[in-house]
Design an enzyme around this catalytic site. Structure first.
Site, PDB file in Angstrom:
ATOM      1  N   LYS A  34      48.427  27.159  34.448  1.00 62.35           N
ATOM      2  CA  LYS A  34      48.389  27.576  35.854  1.00 62.35           C
ATOM      3  C   LYS A  34      48.997  26.736  36.908  1.00 62.35           C
ATOM      4  O   LYS A  34      48.783  25.540  36.755  1.00 62.35           O
ATOM      5  CB  LYS A  34      46.888  27.986  36.078  1.00 62.35           C
ATOM      6  CG  LYS A  34      46.520  28.539  37.501  1.00 62.35           C
ATOM      7  CD  LYS A  34      45.013  28.955  37.664  1.00 62.35           C
ATOM      8  CE  LYS A  34      44.956  29.836  38.814  1.00 62.35           C
ATOM      9  NZ  LYS A  34      43.344  30.106  39.090  1.00 62.35           N
TER      10      LYS A  34
ATOM     11  N   SER B  82      42.368  34.882  40.358  1.00 63.21           N
ATOM     12  CA  SER B  82      43.613  34.252  40.748  1.00 63.21           C
ATOM     13  C   SER B  82      44.454  33.971  39.285  1.00 63.21           C
ATOM     14  O   SER B  82      45.551  33.565  39.620  1.00 63.21           O
ATOM     15  CB  SER B  82      43.030  33.048  41.451  1.00 63.21           C
ATOM     16  OG  SER B  82      42.683  32.076  40.942  1.00 63.21           O
TER      17      SER B  82
ATOM     18  N   SER C   6      37.963  33.772  38.681  1.00 60.18           N
ATOM     19  CA  SER C   6      39.207  33.706  38.414  1.00 60.18           C
ATOM     20  C   SER C   6      39.779  33.698  36.979  1.00 60.18           C
ATOM     21  O   SER C   6      41.016  33.845  36.665  1.00 60.18           O
ATOM     22  CB  SER C   6      39.881  32.856  39.367  1.00 60.18           C
ATOM     23  OG  SER C   6      40.110  32.991  40.501  1.00 60.18           O
TER      24      SER C   6
HETATM   25  N1  GLN Z   1      38.347  36.005  44.040  1.00 53.03           N
HETATM   26  C1  GLN Z   1      37.734  34.875  44.203  1.00 53.03           C
HETATM   27  C2  GLN Z   1      38.417  34.327  45.630  1.00 53.03           C
HETATM   28  O1  GLN Z   1      39.107  34.699  46.027  1.00 53.03           O
HETATM   29  C3  GLN Z   1      37.370  33.715  43.143  1.00 53.03           C
HETATM   30  C4  GLN Z   1      38.767  33.157  43.044  1.00 53.03           C
HETATM   31  C5  GLN Z   1      38.781  32.042  42.033  1.00 53.03           C
HETATM   32  O2  GLN Z   1      37.802  31.872  41.132  1.00 53.03           O
HETATM   33  N2  GLN Z   1      39.426  31.047  42.072  1.00 53.03           N
HETATM   34  O3  GLN Z   1      37.831  33.440  45.970  1.00 53.03           O
END
Ligand code: GLN
Length: 471
Positions: free
Chosen positions: A67, A142, A166
């Protein structure tokens, strides 16, 4: 079968037997990248020469997609943001040192929501990633690039990060296994921070075996990250030996089985429960009474921490600097205005607000207290059950562009955020496909298991037993 289709376990076995070399394995992934990445968009960049050279030097090395917020020396690290375009990491994150020691090679950088803020990879400023099961849909986020890469055999396995869901939500959307380790289990040193009290790196893989193998390499104490306890890491592969659901107490948190769950997700979750019961698990209803507050707490704590963490992107030390920086103030303001996308700005503004003097106690202070209550809910429940079984996300993968309202997007993490706030461990395991219709193909859906903090051994055992029921 092509080499790029292998998982970690099978790739290791093939390498050990001499069926193929690490260079051949890497070349197969690179060929696949050329053939399929233009369609899926999982990778942002791939240093082919570097990866092949490392494979040559490391004959047992298995490639991993990384990532694009984890620092690998000499590689880009954009976090999906324009503000870090052109940035090259001067050092390796501890997880990168660890995976190399554990027999892996970082190979290719995968897309993500900008600074890991999002649930669809649509907030990435640098590329579009689609769902391999329906290219008109999102891969989740994400860690959408990681999930799409695993789900389309563009890699052997991948690293993702999870702050509020995410790893788990994109794993569910792309039919892969995604494990969020307990807070502190894996070092965050060298991983670009979003919300420091929540972020964890974890494996995204083609099987539960592979998740265990990769977690083994990732986990452990790091003197560069004070939140990693100096305690031994269990042998996760050993922990899964003879895995069975017989006599396992599985809790169903009643707050998670709500109206508004997509009917196909509901059907598949009910099926998962039945499968576990048939395999001898004892199913009990439990309550996590503070669940309703988790979303509000998360959207105070995470933006607050993000606003502080992202202050370092000032146009001076990293990445983008505005061409119109005539004064010091304009240098900061314009570089950030040009470099950050709308979701990141929204979080910075929210975070700065809740931390500002006069509001700190009302928001951040209060949210921290409620967070403790949420953690206690879980601690209480894990005195009585081995694991929780819940949906991962309220829906399967949705259409690209379909969710425009940020609050609706935030609801994706309804079932993953509470565990993140509590700091326990959880995993998304593929659980089946939705019924295809005339316009919508069958879409993958995962089921989530949650275990008490630092019980990844138990979590993997349950997940492995569940996975075996489906094959
Ligand atoms: N979707 C959540 C956010 O936007 C979690 C994102 C994540 O786990 N990095 O904060």
């Amino acid at each position: 079968m092509e080499l790029y289709q292998l998982g970690i376990k099978a790739a290791r076995e093939g390498l050990a037997k001499g069926d193929f070399s690490s260079v051949e394995l890497m070349q197969s992934v690179i060929d696949r990248y050329h053939a399929e990445n233009p369609r899926i968009g999982a990778y942002l960049t791939f240093d082919e020469e570097g990866a092949l050279a490392e494979a040559k030097a490391n004959p047992r090395g298995v490639p991993l997609a990384i990532k694009d917020l984890i620092n690998v020396r000499g590689q880009p690290c954009t976090c999906g943001s324009k503000i870090l375009q052109g940035y090259v990491s001067p050092y390796d994150a501890t997880v990168i040192t660890n995976i190399r020691k554990g027999g892996f090679i970082p190979a290719g950088r995968v897309n993500m929501d900008e600074f890991a803020m999002g649930s669809s990879t649509e907030t990435s400023a640098l590329g579009r990633t689609v769902n391999p099961y329906d290219v008109t849909r999102v891969p989740g986020g994400s860690s959408g690039g990681s999930a799409a890469a695993v789900g389309s055999d563009l890699c052997i396995a991948a690293l993702g990060t999870d702050t509020g869901g995410s790893i788990r939500q994109p794993a569910s959307f792309c039919n892969c296994v995604g494990l969020k380790p307990s807070y502190g289990r894996v070092s965050r040193f060298g991983v670009t921070a979003f919300a420091s009290s929540l972020d964890q790196v974890g494996p995204m893989t083609k099987s539960v075996d592979d998740a265990a193998l990769l977690l083994q390499a990732l986990a452990g104490h790091d003197e560069m990250d004070g939140t990693t306890p100096n305690e031994p890491v269990p042998d996760y592969v050993r922990a899964m030996e003879g895995a069975s659901l017989k006599g396992v107490k599985l809790g169903l948190p009643k707050e998670y089985f709500i109206d508004g769950l997509d009917p196909e997700v509901k059907r598949l979750t009910d099926e998962a429960i039945k499968r576990c019961a048939d395999a001898g698990a004892e199913i009990v209803e439990v309550s996590l009474p503070h669940t309703d507050y988790a979303m509000a707490v998360y959207y105070i704590v995470a933006p607050a921490e993000a606003s502080a963490n992202l202050a370092r992107f000032d146009g001076v030390r990293y990445g983008h600097r505005s061409a119109q920086s005539d004064t010091v103030f304009n240098l900061y303001a314009r570089s950030r205005a040009e470099g950050f996308g709308p979701e990141v700005k929204r979080r910075i503004i929210m975070g700065t607000y809740v931390l500002s003097s006069g509001y700190y106690d009302a928001y951040y202070g209060r949210a921290s207290k409620v967070r403790t209550l949420i953690r206690r809910d879980f601690e209480q429940v894990f005195r009585h059950v081995d694991a929780l079984l819940t949906p991962v996300a309220p829906t399967p993968a949705f259409k690209i562009g379909a969710v425009q309202d940020p609050l609706t997007m935030y609801l994706n993490d309804l079932f993953t955020i509470p565990g993140s706030l509590a700091g326990n461990c959880s995993i998304s395991v593929p659980s089946g496909f939705t019924q295809p219709t005339a316009d919508v193909p069958a879409l993958p859906v995962g089921v989530q298991f949650v275990c008490d903090a630092y019980r990844e051994d138990k979590l993997l055992r349950v997940a492995k037993a569940y996975e075996a029921l489906r094959t």
